[in-house]
Design a protein around this motif. Sequence first.
Motif, PDB file in Angstrom:
ATOM      1  N   THR A 283      12.186   4.136  -8.699  1.00  0.00           N
ATOM      2  CA  THR A 283      11.688   5.370  -8.091  1.00  0.00           C
ATOM      3  C   THR A 283      10.857   5.047  -6.863  1.00  0.00           C
ATOM      4  O   THR A 283      10.007   4.151  -6.892  1.00  0.00           O
ATOM      5  N   ASP A 284      11.105   5.787  -5.788  1.00  0.00           N
ATOM      6  CA  ASP A 284      10.290   5.650  -4.583  1.00  0.00           C
ATOM      7  C   ASP A 284       9.260   6.775  -4.562  1.00  0.00           C
ATOM      8  O   ASP A 284       9.569   7.914  -4.183  1.00  0.00           O
ATOM      9  N   PHE A 285       8.052   6.472  -4.991  1.00  0.00           N
ATOM     10  CA  PHE A 285       7.002   7.484  -5.006  1.00  0.00           C
ATOM     11  C   PHE A 285       6.488   7.722  -3.588  1.00  0.00           C
ATOM     12  O   PHE A 285       6.334   6.777  -2.801  1.00  0.00           O
ATOM     13  N   SER A 286       6.198   8.982  -3.293  1.00  0.00           N
ATOM     14  CA  SER A 286       5.660   9.300  -1.968  1.00  0.00           C
ATOM     15  C   SER A 286       4.147   9.138  -1.919  1.00  0.00           C
ATOM     16  O   SER A 286       3.569   8.967  -0.837  1.00  0.00           O
ATOM     17  N   SER A 287       3.487   9.183  -3.091  1.00  0.00           N
ATOM     18  CA  SER A 287       2.043   8.955  -3.131  1.00  0.00           C
ATOM     19  C   SER A 287       1.636   8.555  -4.543  1.00  0.00           C
ATOM     20  O   SER A 287       2.276   8.935  -5.524  1.00  0.00           O
ATOM     21  N   ILE A 288       0.567   7.776  -4.621  1.00  0.00           N
ATOM     22  CA  ILE A 288      -0.052   7.396  -5.894  1.00  0.00           C
ATOM     23  C   ILE A 288      -1.562   7.447  -5.696  1.00  0.00           C
ATOM     24  O   ILE A 288      -2.098   6.958  -4.690  1.00  0.00           O
ATOM     25  N   GLU A 289      -2.258   8.032  -6.677  1.00  0.00           N
ATOM     26  CA  GLU A 289      -3.709   8.150  -6.619  1.00  0.00           C
ATOM     27  C   GLU A 289      -4.363   7.407  -7.780  1.00  0.00           C
ATOM     28  O   GLU A 289      -3.764   7.259  -8.845  1.00  0.00           O
ATOM     29  N   THR A 297     -11.201  10.773  -7.024  1.00  0.00           N
ATOM     30  CA  THR A 297      -9.769  10.614  -6.792  1.00  0.00           C
ATOM     31  C   THR A 297      -9.538   9.978  -5.424  1.00  0.00           C
ATOM     32  O   THR A 297     -10.057  10.445  -4.403  1.00  0.00           O
ATOM     33  N   THR A 298      -8.784   8.888  -5.420  1.00  0.00           N
ATOM     34  CA  THR A 298      -8.552   8.114  -4.193  1.00  0.00           C
ATOM     35  C   THR A 298      -7.063   7.842  -4.043  1.00  0.00           C
ATOM     36  O   THR A 298      -6.405   7.410  -4.987  1.00  0.00           O
ATOM     37  N   THR A 299      -6.534   8.105  -2.851  1.00  0.00           N
ATOM     38  CA  THR A 299      -5.118   7.871  -2.579  1.00  0.00           C
ATOM     39  C   THR A 299      -4.895   6.412  -2.210  1.00  0.00           C
ATOM     40  O   THR A 299      -5.595   5.861  -1.337  1.00  0.00           O
ATOM     41  N   LEU A 300      -3.935   5.773  -2.869  1.00  0.00           N
ATOM     42  CA  LEU A 300      -3.590   4.388  -2.566  1.00  0.00           C
ATOM     43  C   LEU A 300      -2.690   4.333  -1.331  1.00  0.00           C
ATOM     44  O   LEU A 300      -2.020   5.303  -0.973  1.00  0.00           O
ATOM     45  N   THR A 301      -2.662   3.147  -0.709  1.00  0.00           N
ATOM     46  CA  THR A 301      -1.836   2.903   0.472  1.00  0.00           C
ATOM     47  C   THR A 301      -0.739   1.905   0.129  1.00  0.00           C
ATOM     48  O   THR A 301      -1.033   0.861  -0.462  1.00  0.00           O
ATOM     49  N   PRO A 302       0.534   2.189   0.474  1.00  0.00           N
ATOM     50  CA  PRO A 302       1.591   1.200   0.215  1.00  0.00           C
ATOM     51  C   PRO A 302       1.608   0.125   1.292  1.00  0.00           C
ATOM     52  O   PRO A 302       1.187   0.359   2.437  1.00  0.00           O
ATOM     53  N   ASP A 306       6.657  -3.070   1.866  1.00  0.00           N
ATOM     54  CA  ASP A 306       7.044  -2.909   0.466  1.00  0.00           C
ATOM     55  C   ASP A 306       6.353  -1.677  -0.094  1.00  0.00           C
ATOM     56  O   ASP A 306       5.167  -1.724  -0.447  1.00  0.00           O
ATOM     57  N   THR A 307       7.065  -0.574  -0.207  1.00  0.00           N
ATOM     58  CA  THR A 307       6.472   0.689  -0.665  1.00  0.00           C
ATOM     59  C   THR A 307       6.325   0.764  -2.175  1.00  0.00           C
ATOM     60  O   THR A 307       6.014   1.822  -2.713  1.00  0.00           O
ATOM     61  N   HIS A 308       6.516  -0.349  -2.869  1.00  0.00           N
ATOM     62  CA  HIS A 308       6.304  -0.383  -4.312  1.00  0.00           C
ATOM     63  C   HIS A 308       4.992  -1.078  -4.684  1.00  0.00           C
ATOM     64  O   HIS A 308       4.637  -1.117  -5.867  1.00  0.00           O
ATOM     65  N   VAL A 309       4.298  -1.632  -3.704  1.00  0.00           N
ATOM     66  CA  VAL A 309       3.012  -2.287  -3.936  1.00  0.00           C
ATOM     67  C   VAL A 309       1.936  -1.487  -3.219  1.00  0.00           C
ATOM     68  O   VAL A 309       1.986  -1.317  -1.997  1.00  0.00           O
ATOM     69  N   TRP A 310       0.961  -0.981  -3.978  1.00  0.00           N
ATOM     70  CA  TRP A 310      -0.051  -0.052  -3.482  1.00  0.00           C
ATOM     71  C   TRP A 310      -1.448  -0.655  -3.632  1.00  0.00           C
ATOM     72  O   TRP A 310      -1.692  -1.467  -4.525  1.00  0.00           O
ATOM     73  N   TYR A 311      -2.372  -0.228  -2.763  1.00  0.00           N
ATOM     74  CA  TYR A 311      -3.724  -0.785  -2.826  1.00  0.00           C
ATOM     75  C   TYR A 311      -4.766   0.193  -2.309  1.00  0.00           C
ATOM     76  O   TYR A 311      -4.463   1.148  -1.561  1.00  0.00           O
ATOM     77  N   THR A 326       1.060   9.480 -10.064  1.00  0.00           N
ATOM     78  CA  THR A 326       2.067   9.543  -9.001  1.00  0.00           C
ATOM     79  C   THR A 326       2.275  10.988  -8.536  1.00  0.00           C
ATOM     80  O   THR A 326       1.839  11.949  -9.165  1.00  0.00           O
ATOM     81  N   ASN A 327       2.978  11.138  -7.412  1.00  0.00           N
ATOM     82  CA  ASN A 327       3.274  12.467  -6.889  1.00  0.00           C
ATOM     83  C   ASN A 327       4.184  13.272  -7.814  1.00  0.00           C
ATOM     84  O   ASN A 327       4.254  14.497  -7.733  1.00  0.00           O
ATOM     85  N   THR A 328       4.862  12.600  -8.747  1.00  0.00           N
ATOM     86  CA  THR A 328       5.721  13.294  -9.704  1.00  0.00           C
ATOM     87  C   THR A 328       4.947  13.798 -10.915  1.00  0.00           C
ATOM     88  O   THR A 328       5.513  14.438 -11.796  1.00  0.00           O
ATOM     89  N   GLY A 329       3.644  13.455 -10.980  1.00  0.00           N
ATOM     90  CA  GLY A 329       2.825  13.896 -12.094  1.00  0.00           C
ATOM     91  C   GLY A 329       2.717  12.899 -13.227  1.00  0.00           C
ATOM     92  O   GLY A 329       2.005  13.150 -14.214  1.00  0.00           O
ATOM     93  N   SER A 330       3.401  11.767 -13.139  1.00  0.00           N
ATOM     94  CA  SER A 330       3.294  10.754 -14.192  1.00  0.00           C
ATOM     95  C   SER A 330       1.964  10.013 -14.072  1.00  0.00           C
ATOM     96  O   SER A 330       1.470   9.760 -12.972  1.00  0.00           O
ATOM     97  N   THR A 331       1.389   9.680 -15.224  1.00  0.00           N
ATOM     98  CA  THR A 331       0.100   8.983 -15.275  1.00  0.00           C
ATOM     99  C   THR A 331       0.296   7.625 -15.929  1.00  0.00           C
ATOM    100  O   THR A 331       0.753   7.537 -17.072  1.00  0.00           O
ATOM    101  N   TRP A 332      -0.066   6.582 -15.182  1.00  0.00           N
ATOM    102  CA  TRP A 332       0.125   5.211 -15.652  1.00  0.00           C
ATOM    103  C   TRP A 332      -1.228   4.606 -16.017  1.00  0.00           C
ATOM    104  O   TRP A 332      -2.188   4.691 -15.246  1.00  0.00           O
ATOM    105  N   GLY A 333      -1.281   3.985 -17.204  1.00  0.00           N
ATOM    106  CA  GLY A 333      -2.523   3.366 -17.636  1.00  0.00           C
ATOM    107  C   GLY A 333      -2.264   2.163 -18.526  1.00  0.00           C
ATOM    108  O   GLY A 333      -1.122   1.889 -18.916  1.00  0.00           O
ATOM    109  N   GLY A 334      -3.332   1.432 -18.828  1.00  0.00           N
ATOM    110  CA  GLY A 334      -3.236   0.234 -19.659  1.00  0.00           C
ATOM    111  C   GLY A 334      -4.513   0.045 -20.453  1.00  0.00           C
ATOM    112  O   GLY A 334      -5.500   0.758 -20.250  1.00  0.00           O
ATOM    113  N   SER A 335      -4.511  -0.934 -21.330  1.00  0.00           N
ATOM    114  CA  SER A 335      -5.630  -1.116 -22.262  1.00  0.00           C
ATOM    115  C   SER A 335      -6.565  -2.254 -21.897  1.00  0.00           C
ATOM    116  O   SER A 335      -7.594  -2.433 -22.544  1.00  0.00           O
TER     117      SER A 335
END
Length: 375
Positions: A283-289, A297-302, A306-311, A326-335
């Motif tokens: 998936t090519d996300f247009s934005s990730i926060e 809330t802070t917007t990451l920069t690709p 390489d638009t798959h690595v954000w910072y 992500t801009n699609t509404g998915s929330t990614w997290g870890g433990s």
Amino acid sequence: MKKFKNISVFSIIGLVLLCLSSCDDTTDIYSVSDPSSPILAELNFSQIELDANNTNNPALSLNWVESDYGQQTAINYAVQFANDDAFTTPVTASTVTGRNNLTLSTSEINAAAGSAGLDPFTWGTLYTRVVASLGSQNSESVASNTLQFEVYPYYNYVFNDYYLVGNGVVSGWNNNANNPPLFRDADNQNLYYYTGYFANAGGFDEGRFKILESRGLWQPQWGVTPNEGDDNPAESGDIAGNPGTQDGDPGRFGVPTAGYYQFTIDFSTKKYTLTPYNNAGATDFSSIEVQGSSTETTTLTPLTIDTHVWYAAALHLTPGDVSFVTNTGSTWGGSTGFSGVATDGGGPIPVIVEDDYDVWFNDLTGRYILVPLNL
């Protein structure tokens, strides 16, 4: 022949007499009585606030009455700490032999508190004792009385961070240009990954990169064992480092053509792999926060290549948690804190200590790393 037989008979008789004599000799048998416990002297304080700016200063002096094993022998003493008075998971801070005192520095107490499970920047109870024993096998061990005190630890960042540099990556051969970090394995702090796009403009010296331990510094640096000029691109091999394994600079990692690759490097085994990665269908996300209780809330920069690595650079985080949305509404997290693998729908990533962080997220693999800048 008769003379030979007589000698044999007398020799046998002598051996039997020697055995009978020596079997009853117990002069070399070493025995100890039930040892008495060492006795720790009471402390003259109840709290220690550890100073992160003076880590070599003495913080705790312990004295004890020695154990008695009924023999004149050197006794080992292990100074232990724990977060409970049962010493369920004891931490040995130091050992001495033939002494009844020990002074520990601020950094040693801080490390013991962290290893015992105490949280940084908050008051917690630390228990200490001395365990006596004999010999290299620490036999006949016996523990002293237990003392306790309140301690306010600072955070001890124990991880190493590594950065890419070279014409195969976005920073080029600039050692201080927002160089992308390697993503550290959460379970093995010697194992690192980077999955992404590597450039190659054509030619033997293109598509190359090395690993730096500090942005802005060329040493320490890591690469391949062949010298530059003999460093043909390879999918696996041994790593070399200046000054990790040698005085001179190592050769360069390299990709034969531009594209997506998965790079792994293990600093314990001194091995690496660099193999093509299939990003088809990603998936090519247009934005990730970055969102969560640790930050606004802070917007990451690709990355530009390489638009798959954000910072996000130097993002201030407070104790709490963060997630990647992500801009699609998915929330990614870890433990796991500092580094790990995020999953879609995973729980929030813990942030345990306040600092400014470089935050990196790879949406191909879910790997993230939060690099503190001041710890």
